[in-house]
Design a protein around this motif. Structure first.
Motif, mmCIF file in Angstrom:
data_model
loop_
_atom_site.group_PDB
_atom_site.id
_atom_site.type_symbol
_atom_site.label_atom_id
_atom_site.label_comp_id
_atom_site.label_asym_id
_atom_site.label_seq_id
_atom_site.Cartn_x
_atom_site.Cartn_y
_atom_site.Cartn_z
ATOM 1 N N ASP A 159 0.731 -1.081 0.308
ATOM 2 C CA ASP A 159 -0.436 -0.399 0.107
ATOM 3 C C ASP A 159 1.023 1.215 0.086
ATOM 4 O OD1 ASP A 159 -1.945 -2.058 -0.205
ATOM 5 O OD2 ASP A 159 -2.727 -1.618 2.156
ATOM 6 N N GLY A 175 -12.517 5.925 -3.899
ATOM 7 C CA GLY A 175 -11.324 6.207 -3.760
ATOM 8 C C GLY A 175 -9.762 5.719 -2.982
ATOM 9 N N LYS A 176 -10.583 4.690 -2.436
ATOM 10 C CA LYS A 176 -9.272 4.089 -1.243
ATOM 11 C C LYS A 176 -8.607 3.232 -1.925
ATOM 12 C CE LYS A 176 -12.030 5.432 2.906
ATOM 13 N NZ LYS A 176 -12.407 4.071 4.426
ATOM 14 N N ALA A 177 -8.823 2.154 -3.254
ATOM 15 C CA ALA A 177 -8.088 1.053 -3.503
ATOM 16 C C ALA A 177 -8.135 1.675 -4.519
ATOM 17 C CB ALA A 177 -9.016 0.305 -2.943
ATOM 18 N N VAL A 178 -6.871 1.102 -5.079
ATOM 19 C CA VAL A 178 -6.478 0.325 -6.910
ATOM 20 C C VAL A 178 -7.025 -0.791 -7.117
ATOM 21 C CG1 VAL A 178 -5.086 0.906 -8.703
ATOM 22 C CG2 VAL A 178 -5.735 2.828 -7.272
ATOM 23 N N GLU A 219 -0.362 5.683 -1.373
ATOM 24 C CA GLU A 219 -1.348 6.926 -0.637
ATOM 25 C C GLU A 219 -2.730 6.061 -1.298
ATOM 26 O OE1 GLU A 219 -0.641 7.345 -5.199
ATOM 27 O OE2 GLU A 219 0.919 6.674 -3.270
ATOM 28 N N LYS A 220 -2.637 4.909 -1.331
ATOM 29 C CA LYS A 220 -3.684 3.790 -2.179
ATOM 30 C C LYS A 220 -3.507 2.094 -1.224
ATOM 31 C CE LYS A 220 -5.696 7.052 -4.904
ATOM 32 N NZ LYS A 220 -7.661 7.040 -4.595
ATOM 33 N N TYR A 221 -4.362 1.614 -0.930
ATOM 34 C CA TYR A 221 -4.366 0.213 -1.115
ATOM 35 C C TYR A 221 -4.792 0.182 -2.464
ATOM 36 C CZ TYR A 221 -7.258 1.190 3.554
ATOM 37 O OH TYR A 221 -7.562 2.238 4.179
ATOM 38 N N ARG A 222 -2.966 -1.193 -2.408
ATOM 39 C CA ARG A 222 -2.568 -1.925 -3.751
ATOM 40 C C ARG A 222 -3.437 -3.515 -3.756
ATOM 41 N NH1 ARG A 222 -1.479 2.211 -7.301
ATOM 42 N NH2 ARG A 222 -0.923 3.704 -6.560
#
Length: 305
Positions: free
Chosen positions: A141, A261-264, A143-146
């Motif tokens: 992770d 907008g928390k995860a990609v 700035e985003k959860y990966r």
């Protein structure tokens, strides 16, 4: 980073199949579908497997798979019980677990690093394990959860014997998941497929070659804290409306994180054919496919010596 762990969801009793399909042998050596998943996972680099099961099935799982593989891979059991967060109670008559999202929520405090999630009764193909293991080892992770998901071609995941549930995926030009919609009744129609939401009164065609989820996910530990927050909200919205059958699905939980907008979520494409035993009639197809792969030398006759 911690080494990735393989989490296998095996708490379903297989109501459409008619029995505990996860431990039904599919070859003369007594192997079950998940034997091949674990074998492929070992080749990919996984060193620990976590089974999510019903407490009452533990003896069967230890006998049929856990005790056989523990010489080769660390084995842990987590129970998917009908436990609900404070303020909620299990509806009278409810025996069904609360879905895949609830299942992996049981890993909170038990799984400390990145992990892959699969179903016990689906055959995913060796490339899927290699690609998701590599992703988990290289995408912490930021700035985003990966997160990652192995995506299959819809037509490669259908059965001739009834309907299936699939997460229909929309991706961007970089292969990132934009949206996933759970369709719980998809059937093969000619050389394509369609879904219904009204018990077959109307059908809607699905695009040929579209990407679907087979519940093969790659997560960091962050997803568990997010599920802990989402599950009570789900119960608040659904428990009264559908007390006996509502389910908290992984795709819905991931979709919420995408929306916020928390995860990609990177979709790892697979052209492999899915094999699974949704219905008892599906078993012969799996038996034949495994036998063919064994003849070709993809798998040894005895996986665990």
């Amino acid at each position: 980073m911690e080494k990735p762990v393989l989490v296998i969801m095996a708490a379903g009793m297989g109501s459409r199949y008619g029995g505990l399909k996860q431990i039904d042998p599919i070859d003369e050596q007594g192997h079950i579908i998940v034997d091949f998943s674990i074998y492929d996972a070992l080749l990919a680099g996984f060193e620990e497997v976590v089974f999510i099961i019903k407490r009452q099935n533990e003896a069967d799982f230890r006998e049929r798979i856990g005790d056989r593989i523990q010489k080769y891979i660390k084995v842990t059991y987590i129970y998917q019980d009908l436990m609900l967060p404070e303020g909620f109670s299990v509806p009278e008559g409810r025996v069904k677990p609360f879905g895949t999202g609830h299942a992996i929520l049981g890993c909170l405090g038990r799984v400390k690093g990145p992990f892959a999630v699969i179903n016990a009764d689906d055959f995913y193909g060796r490339n899927a394990f290699a690609s998701i293991y590599e992703y988990l080892c290289t995408h912490p992770d930021d700035e985003k959860y990966r997160y990652a998901m192995v995506g299959y071609i819809l037509e490669n995941t259908l059965t001739e014997n009834g309907h299936v549930a699939r997460g229909i995926c929309e991706t961007d030009s970089q292969g990132h998941l934009l949206e996933i919609t759970e369709r719980t009744r998809i059937e093969k129609k000619g050389d394509g497929a369609a879904y219904t939401e009204d018990d077959g009164a109307t059908w809607h065609d699905l695009p040929k070659g579209c990407t679907v989820s087979m519940n093969m996910w790659g997560f960091t530990q962050s997803v568990l804290e997010e599920l802990k927050v989402q599950f009570p909200r789900f119960l608040q919205e659904n428990l009264e409306k559908n007390p006996l059958k509502c389910e908290f699905y992984i795709p819905a939980a991931v979709g919420q994180l995408l929306e916020e907008g928390k995860a990609v979520v990177e979709v790892l494409p697979s052209s492999d054919r899915w094999y699974g035993v949704t219905y008892h009639e599906d078993k012969q197809m799996v038996v034949d496919a495994i036998a063919d792969m064994t003849r070709k030398g993809i798998y040894p006759e005895k996986l665990w010596r």
